[in-house]
Design a protein around this motif. Sequence first.
Motif, PDB file in Angstrom:
ATOM      1  N   ARG A 125       0.833  -1.201   0.000  1.00 21.93           N
ATOM      2  CA  ARG A 125       0.000   0.000   0.000  1.00 21.93           C
ATOM      3  C   ARG A 125       0.864   1.245   0.000  1.00 21.93           C
ATOM      4  O   ARG A 125       1.979   1.248   0.497  1.00 21.93           O
ATOM      5  N   HIS A 144     -13.824   3.432  -6.658  1.00 24.80           N
ATOM      6  CA  HIS A 144     -12.545   3.084  -7.271  1.00 24.80           C
ATOM      7  C   HIS A 144     -11.451   3.225  -6.231  1.00 24.80           C
ATOM      8  O   HIS A 144     -11.466   4.145  -5.400  1.00 24.80           O
ATOM      9  N   GLU A 145     -10.485   2.329  -6.266  1.00 28.67           N
ATOM     10  CA  GLU A 145      -9.448   2.310  -5.232  1.00 28.67           C
ATOM     11  C   GLU A 145      -8.810   3.673  -5.037  1.00 28.67           C
ATOM     12  O   GLU A 145      -8.549   4.091  -3.913  1.00 28.67           O
ATOM     13  N   ARG A 146      -8.578   4.379  -6.149  1.00 32.72           N
ATOM     14  CA  ARG A 146      -7.881   5.656  -6.040  1.00 32.72           C
ATOM     15  C   ARG A 146      -8.785   6.760  -5.480  1.00 32.72           C
ATOM     16  O   ARG A 146      -8.308   7.860  -5.218  1.00 32.72           O
ATOM     17  N   ARG A 154     -10.860   6.051  -2.936  1.00 31.90           N
ATOM     18  CA  ARG A 154     -11.154   5.734  -1.542  1.00 31.90           C
ATOM     19  C   ARG A 154     -10.500   6.778  -0.653  1.00 31.90           C
ATOM     20  O   ARG A 154      -9.524   7.427  -1.031  1.00 31.90           O
ATOM     21  N   ASN A 190      -5.656   6.039   0.193  1.00 32.51           N
ATOM     22  CA  ASN A 190      -6.831   5.288  -0.243  1.00 32.51           C
ATOM     23  C   ASN A 190      -7.043   4.044   0.621  1.00 32.51           C
ATOM     24  O   ASN A 190      -7.513   3.023   0.144  1.00 32.51           O
ATOM     25  N   GLY A 239      -9.018   3.876   3.102  1.00 34.28           N
ATOM     26  CA  GLY A 239     -10.350   3.842   3.700  1.00 34.28           C
ATOM     27  C   GLY A 239     -10.317   4.483   5.064  1.00 34.28           C
ATOM     28  O   GLY A 239      -9.706   5.539   5.261  1.00 34.28           O
ATOM     29  N   SER A 249      -7.036   0.654   8.268  1.00 34.20           N
ATOM     30  CA  SER A 249      -5.724   0.295   7.746  1.00 34.20           C
ATOM     31  C   SER A 249      -4.566   1.055   8.381  1.00 34.20           C
ATOM     32  O   SER A 249      -3.440   0.581   8.360  1.00 34.20           O
ATOM     33  N   GLU A 284      -5.847  -5.268   6.786  1.00 34.76           N
ATOM     34  CA  GLU A 284      -6.922  -4.289   6.888  1.00 34.76           C
ATOM     35  C   GLU A 284      -8.040  -4.907   7.728  1.00 34.76           C
ATOM     36  O   GLU A 284      -8.402  -6.055   7.552  1.00 34.76           O
TER      37      GLU A 284
END
Lengths: 370, 634
Positions: B270, B566-568, B570, B594, B596, B601, B625
């Motif tokens: 990450r 979308h992940e980016r 988040r 990202n 969350g 995380s 996570e």
Amino acid sequence: MIAWQHLARRLWHGAVDHLDAPLLTITFCLMGVGLATIFSATYDSENRILNQLVNMAVALSLMWAVAQVPPQKLMRFAVPLYVGGLFLLVLVFMFGITVNGAQRWLHIGITRIQPSEIMKLAMPLMLAWYFHSHEANLKLRHYLIAALLLAVPFLLVAKQPDLGTAILIGAAGFYVLFFAGLQWKIMIGLAAAGLAAAPFLWHMLHDYQRRRIMTLIDPTSDPLGSGYHIIQSTIAIGSGGSAGKGWLQGTQTHLEFIPEKHTDFIFAVFAEEWGLLGNLVLLVLYLLLIGRGMMIAVNASTLFARLLAGSITLSLFTYVFINIGMVTGMLPVVGVPLPFMSYGGTALVTLCTGLGILMSIQTHRMLVKK
Amino acid sequence: MRRRYDAFHQQDGDFDRFRFRVGFAAVAVLFAFSILFARFFWLQVMHHDYYATRAEGNRISLVPVAPSRGVIVDRNGAVLARNYSAFTLEITPSRVRDLEATIDSLAGLIEIQAKDRKRFRKLMEESKNFESIPIRTRLTDKEVATFAANRFRHPGVEVKARLFRQYPQGDVGSHALGYIGRVNDRDLATIETAGQDANYKGTDHFGKTGLEQKYEFDLHGQAGYEEVEVDAGGRAVRILSRTAPVPGRNLTLTLDIKLQEVTERAFGDRRGALVAIEPETGGILAMVSTPTFDPNLFVDGIRTEDWERLNNDPDKPMINRAIYGAYPPGSTFKPFMALAALEAGKRTPQQTIADPGLFNFGGHVFMDDKKGGHGLVDMYKSIVQSCNTYYYILANDLGIDGISGFMRLFGFGQRTGVDIDGEAEGVLPSPEWKRRRFKNPEQQKWYAGETISVGIGQGYNAYTMMQLAQATATLANDGVMYRPHLVKYITDPMTGERTMIEPEPLRRLPFKQQNIDVIKRALVGVTKEGTGARAFAGAEYEAAGKTGTAQVFSLRGEKYVAGKVHERRRDHALFMAYAPADKPRIALAVLVENGGFGAQSAAPIARMVFDYYLLGKLPKGAAQEDESAVEADE
């Protein structure tokens, strides 16, 4: 037993009778100094001592041989040598090999020769013979013809271009005219005319010759090009100081800063390692050589012998003066070796032949008088 | 008879004239030789000194000898940057006539790959003309011998022994260490400005980033030189004298490379940043920015493929997120807001608000994250449960000037002055900042509604993890603030003398201890019963912390469902914490891009860091996570 001794004495006399002890002694001294200097200049790369010893042996043999020939016989060589030399120069002019931008050499079968070298002796021989044969009634026109005989080879050599040799040939011829009694006012007039023609001559010169003259005036204008030689050789000489750095100790020499260090620039090597004192000794040796030559000229019994001896003697001086002058940065760089010092066979042979002629003139004098 | 007499007479006259002319010539010769002698005298006596100097100048050349660069070790002595000697094959282009032919010929003797040629060409473009440039580095003994036997055929090519920089930890801690590379024009300008030209004559590497850059002039050392006799071709003939170089000074860092490694591993793949500080000194224990890169790639001149890979990576591994990335702090801002309220007398710890789940401000509705609200909320609960409404109201009460004035004390929105370059300032929003930031008069105006968002760490707020970690450490340290720094001391290798980077307090924040204690108690509550409780379940020490979530993308009216975005897009997950709570030894700020929710995380990473630093526990792989934390968090 006595017969044997008699034979030995005759052989000895046959060998040495026509040698001149003072000339030979001074020459040996100069050659010795030359060998030591060549050794210093070349020992850390390619040692040239053996080659130079061979050159000396050949040149001295020729000197001995020439010394045996009486001047009257030498006179016979004057015209053929001059005409032959001139012919070869014309051949060079037309078919010569170009080396380093100058056309000086001629291939003859296995080897190549430099006809201009022959001219250095053929010129004074020819002119001395010419004046000798018109001794009784010298007129202005004889001088004019002599000047013509002088000018043609001079221009051919200068055109090659080999300014150094051309100057030596021209000087040798001029000395004959001078000793033959060329009038002062003509000489002064010619000198004035020469000065007046200088701008014109400047245009005649090749680019590299002009550059050499320019760098003489200001060597730093081209420090990596043609000025480099002069700068490095003056540094070598100047750093030698009054006593020199010692034999084999010259840094300029051994770190390769001096170009042509075993040939034309050998004086820089000598002056760096032996200093002002060494230079003084060398100058005295050359002075003695020239002085002895002048004595021989004055004592000579014929006009031919006098003119020839005088010209050869002053030629020696010319070599020395031009060479040292250029190495010390007073004269432009032209290809003139330092007599008996510079490495190289051709110059040695020419010089020693000249000495042989001087010895012949000196030792055959009595015979003529008798 | 008469005629003969005349002729004879004339001959006599001729002879006299001849003698006179010989005499004249003799005088001329003497005169000419006097000129020569005068010239000798001029050169060899009068100007001897000048020419002697010139000859020495010809002969002697000063060759600089580069000093060996200082070594960098961590706080426990683990080596992070060192030098090793290796042979390189180098070409001086100015001395080679046909470069390609020379390289081809060398390739016949020694392995030279296409990448070596490419790098050589790149270095040649960057370098000065007279330098020798490596075509191959790290030659084996056999290769050195092979070349030596063929050296004469390759003028202008030589084998040189050079010191190479090596980073034995590879990609661990690379953002802090930085790297060195070959000196370029910009470095030359820096060297010149520092008046170090002479000292860098023999040096061909220069610190480019990180500590290698910041402490360049300490690490470099003092160049030595050799007096070398050179010939006309510039080749060294022999060494006349040698002045040894003084090696560069060594750096001992506050960094704990083991902790750094544990932390980097905790991030897994990450993206994010973490800064851990020793609160008592301001010494940085770990400074992480992921992904990382291997600084060893840069030392000999980075290969084009490597450079492109690093540069084109969408995760931007070359960016030091810890000091250059400015992110909204989200709810990690709340403890500082609460302290501001206490200090300003706007709240007491016991004072409660009723949270209906929203805050209506001038017709604009600010939602609480918990539907229906948190009920009655006092200060403790506002932090432990991360109640937004409490801070909406508080922000309004404090006003934007009150907030920014207070936060400035903690260093928010200012460079911390950490000892590496590239720090971002971040944004501490205020009406004044807005006036400076925007050109359009409409945009320059500060709206009261904007203050509300600022109160929960959103809006224009943007801070680096370095700033957040410094603020956290300052809080943990009861208001005594230090400048964060990576270097503990600098050692002179010759004398062994140490120059300490003294932990000097920047300032003592004039807060009432009882107010600080209120906040600290609430932060402990977070890890015990609040948003961080799951991450710190079963911890053998008492930790204090606060989760945070920073909005990356504004979802207008839509409900934020992590899985669907979308992940980016988040949210970024944040956590600020220190431990042990009563006597803090480590304070940190962590951000997972990202990631969350903070609890999801970021907090688990903080747990791993504390577990290792305080207990020596090594984690098994990256932090997981915590999906269920999603529900519990803000």
